[in-house]
Write a protein that holds these residues in place. Structure first.
Motif, short mmCIF file in Angstrom:
data_model
loop_
_atom_site.label_atom_id
_atom_site.label_comp_id
_atom_site.label_asym_id
_atom_site.label_seq_id
_atom_site.Cartn_x
_atom_site.Cartn_y
_atom_site.Cartn_z
N SER A 109 -35.27 5.13 -69.59
CA SER A 109 -36.39 5.61 -68.79
C SER A 109 -37.01 4.46 -68.04
N SER A 110 -37.64 4.81 -66.93
CA SER A 110 -38.37 3.80 -66.17
C SER A 110 -39.61 4.45 -65.59
N SER A 111 -40.62 3.67 -65.32
CA SER A 111 -41.87 4.24 -64.82
C SER A 111 -41.73 4.53 -63.34
N SER A 112 -42.35 5.60 -62.86
CA SER A 112 -42.33 5.96 -61.46
C SER A 112 -43.54 5.35 -60.78
N HIS A 113 -43.77 5.82 -59.55
CA HIS A 113 -44.87 5.26 -58.77
C HIS A 113 -46.21 5.47 -59.47
N SER A 114 -46.41 6.61 -60.08
CA SER A 114 -47.68 6.87 -60.73
C SER A 114 -47.55 7.37 -62.15
N ASN A 115 -46.33 7.74 -62.55
CA ASN A 115 -46.14 8.19 -63.92
C ASN A 115 -44.74 7.86 -64.37
N SER A 116 -44.45 8.17 -65.60
CA SER A 116 -43.14 7.85 -66.17
C SER A 116 -42.13 8.90 -65.78
N LEU A 151 -23.55 7.37 -57.75
CA LEU A 151 -24.52 7.93 -58.69
C LEU A 151 -25.08 9.24 -58.17
N ARG A 152 -25.27 10.19 -59.07
CA ARG A 152 -25.92 11.44 -58.70
C ARG A 152 -27.39 11.37 -59.08
N LEU A 153 -28.25 11.56 -58.09
CA LEU A 153 -29.68 11.56 -58.31
C LEU A 153 -30.18 12.99 -58.15
N ASN A 199 -26.52 -0.96 -56.98
CA ASN A 199 -27.20 -1.79 -57.97
C ASN A 199 -28.32 -0.98 -58.62
N LEU A 200 -28.33 -0.93 -59.95
CA LEU A 200 -29.29 -0.09 -60.65
C LEU A 200 -30.73 -0.56 -60.45
N SER A 201 -30.92 -1.84 -60.28
CA SER A 201 -32.27 -2.33 -60.03
C SER A 201 -32.80 -1.81 -58.70
N THR A 202 -31.90 -1.76 -57.70
CA THR A 202 -32.29 -1.22 -56.41
C THR A 202 -32.58 0.27 -56.50
N VAL A 203 -31.80 0.98 -57.32
CA VAL A 203 -32.05 2.41 -57.55
C VAL A 203 -33.42 2.62 -58.15
N ASP A 204 -33.75 1.80 -59.12
CA ASP A 204 -35.04 1.93 -59.79
C ASP A 204 -36.19 1.70 -58.81
N LEU A 205 -36.04 0.70 -57.93
CA LEU A 205 -37.08 0.43 -56.94
C LEU A 205 -37.23 1.60 -55.96
N ALA A 206 -36.08 2.18 -55.57
CA ALA A 206 -36.14 3.32 -54.64
C ALA A 206 -36.83 4.51 -55.28
N ILE A 207 -36.54 4.75 -56.55
CA ILE A 207 -37.15 5.88 -57.25
C ILE A 207 -38.65 5.67 -57.41
N ARG A 208 -39.06 4.44 -57.67
CA ARG A 208 -40.48 4.14 -57.77
C ARG A 208 -41.19 4.44 -56.46
N GLU A 209 -40.53 4.11 -55.33
CA GLU A 209 -41.16 4.36 -54.04
C GLU A 209 -41.24 5.85 -53.74
N ARG A 219 -34.94 8.41 -45.82
CA ARG A 219 -35.36 7.13 -45.23
C ARG A 219 -35.47 6.05 -46.29
N VAL A 220 -35.99 6.39 -47.46
CA VAL A 220 -36.06 5.42 -48.55
C VAL A 220 -34.66 4.99 -48.97
N PHE A 221 -33.73 5.94 -49.04
CA PHE A 221 -32.35 5.61 -49.38
C PHE A 221 -31.75 4.66 -48.35
N ARG A 222 -31.98 4.95 -47.07
CA ARG A 222 -31.42 4.11 -46.01
C ARG A 222 -32.00 2.70 -46.08
N GLU A 223 -33.31 2.59 -46.26
CA GLU A 223 -33.94 1.28 -46.33
C GLU A 223 -33.54 0.51 -47.58
#
Length: 485
Positions: free
Chosen positions: A438-445, A345-347, A399-409, A363-367
């Protein structure tokens, strides 16, 4: 000093002819490059004609400029036999989906290559064995040594990695000129790159201090680093890829065929591969750095595949009659084409720049268990922008769910997600409309847009051979084919 010593010194004096600098480039002064940009002839593209006195590397320079300007070449014909060259390109602007504007031609900033005139660039060049988390360790090491990353480009291919990182001295900026500090940073990074290496594997960490306006193009330098690292030696290809049998049904790997043209002293080089952006640049770059001169060429694409035909000679004039040399050229071209193929995936990143930003993101990507297959990040003023290509630790789809969690962080820095042409993700999220979800980020959409970058062009194949033996007609309307830079 004795008279004998004086006479001895006088006899060692070597007199050389003086050449006035005004005459050194007399040919270019008498016959300066002529560039014709025509937006009227074709309704869907801009016709760019370039002709001038020929010189070494001029083709690569032109293709490099067009690449940096983000132009897509829809038709092209190249002729540079003798002391003159004439190239014709039909170009459109990829990002604007229209004809290039005058401001496009003055652009000097491109992703991964931000030109800073009148400054000295401090750059780190690294090669080694790729492994998950390596880029995170490199960015963390630079942060711990007080280095601020301004640009970073990394490629992976055949288990190898090449990376160029431009750094400045702390948050305040400026080149790192202290040799002691340079040695400390280099040694620290050397230990990071060599970690987990098998004894005997090649690694390299090099510090360079060169003017920004004089340095080698970043992507060309990456090709040179990976070639020097020997990544092409691990190219296995597929049946026919290394033998020239390139019309294999359903195969989209790179295929190279080399034939001799005894009558004219050329080697006819045919390359067939999947079409993609910057393909022409990568091929011409490999030929130039290997010491080959392109005299005539036609490039074309049909559907998702691209075909390139070159009439070349070695710069030294020797003939390509040694089987080992043929095989090396074949492998090097395949490697040059495949290095830039995107996996995963390209982010896309767009964020306010801050000290340690890349260390934090990687670091977030690695974790999260991600592995970076490619990275291109640059900064300009107070902004950071670029792209990350991520897979899981095994090189498979994330896994897209993991991607979403990483982006939120990470927060609002990652602005979009794109599915690459090699990705095999079959998620309901990516199966929606091309503008996606779309998905919500840490503090905004944060909008997560997905798109498949596959452009299909149904253009007939056109052979260069017929042009050569009919006195190399230069009428652009007779050119066929299309290829993306």
């Amino acid at each position: 000093m004795s008279n004998s010593e004086k006479r001895a010194m006088e006899t060692n004096v070597i007199y050389e002819p003086y050449i006035d600098p005004d005459y050194e480039f007399l040919d270019e002064r008498m016959y300066p490059p002529r560039v014709c940009i025509d937006n009227d002839t074709c309704s869907h593209s801009t016709l760019i004609k370039v002709d001038s006195a020929n010189k070494d590397g001029i083709l690569l320079e032109m293709v490099q400029v067009l690449t940096d300007l983000d132009l897509v070449i829809s038709k092209s014909y190249i002729s540079s036999d003798g002391g003159w060259f004439m190239d014709v390109f039909h170009a459109i602007c990829a990002t604007r989906r229209g004809a290039p504007t005058p401001t496009t031609y003055t652009t000097i900033t491109s992703l991964g290559r931000v030109v800073r005139p009148l400054q000295m660039d401090t750059a780190l060049e690294m090669t080694g064995t790729d492994r998950p988390g390596l880029m995170s360790e490199i960015m963390t090491a630079l942060l711990e040594r007080g280095c601020s990353v301004t640009d970073s480009v990394a490629w992976t291919h055949n288990t190898r990695v090449a990376c160029i990182v431009h750094v400045e001295n702390g948050p305040e900026g400026g080149p790192i000129e202290d040799p002691v500090q340079q040695a400390q940073v280099r040694d620290f990074l050397q230990s990071v790159v060599e970690a987990h290496h098998v004894k005997g594997e090649k690694t390299s960490v090099r510090f360079t201090m060169i003017p920004a306006v004089g340095r080698t193009h970043t992507e060309r330098r990456l090709h040179q680093l990976m070639y020097a690292d020997g990544d092409y030696e691990r190219c296995n290809g597929c049946d026919g890829a290394l033998t020239g049998t390139h019309k294999i049904s359903g195969c989209d790997r790179a295929h190279v065929n080399i034939e001799n043209c005894e009558e004219k002293g050329y080697w006819i080089l045919n390359v067939r591969s999947r079409d993609r952006p910057k393909l022409l640049f990568d091929t011409v770059c490999a030929l130039t750095d290997l010491g080959y001169v392109v005299f005539h060429a036609v490039v074309a694409s049909k559907g998702t595949m691209a075909e390139q035909e070159y009439f070349i000679r070695h710069a030294t004039g020797r003939r390509l009659n040694v089987e080992d040399e043929r095989n090396k050229l074949t492998l090097c071209l395949i490697a040059a084409i495949e290095r830039r193929i995107s996996h995963g995936l390209r982010l896309d990143l767009c964020s306010r720049n801050r000290f340690g930003l890349l260390s934090y993101i990687t670091r977030v990507f690695r974790e999260s268990g991600f592995s970076l297959s490619r990275m291109e990040v640059a900064t300009q003023n107070d902004r950071a922008f670029g792209s990350f290509y991520v897979t899981d630790a095994s090189g498979h789809d994330v896994n897209l769910s993991t991607v979403d969690l990483a982006i939120r962080e990470i927060g609002g820095s990652i602005i979009s997600i794109y599915k690459t042409s090699t990705s095999r993700i079959s998620s309901p999220v990516l199966s929606r409309s091309s503008t996606s979800s779309s998905s919500s980020s840490h503090s905004n959409s944060t909008s997560l847009r997905t798109a498949t970058h596959t452009r299909v062009e149904n253009v007939p194949r056109f052979s260069l051979g017929s042009l050569l033996w009919s006195q190399l007609e230069r009428v652009s309307s007779s050119f066929g084919g299309a290829i993306r830079l």
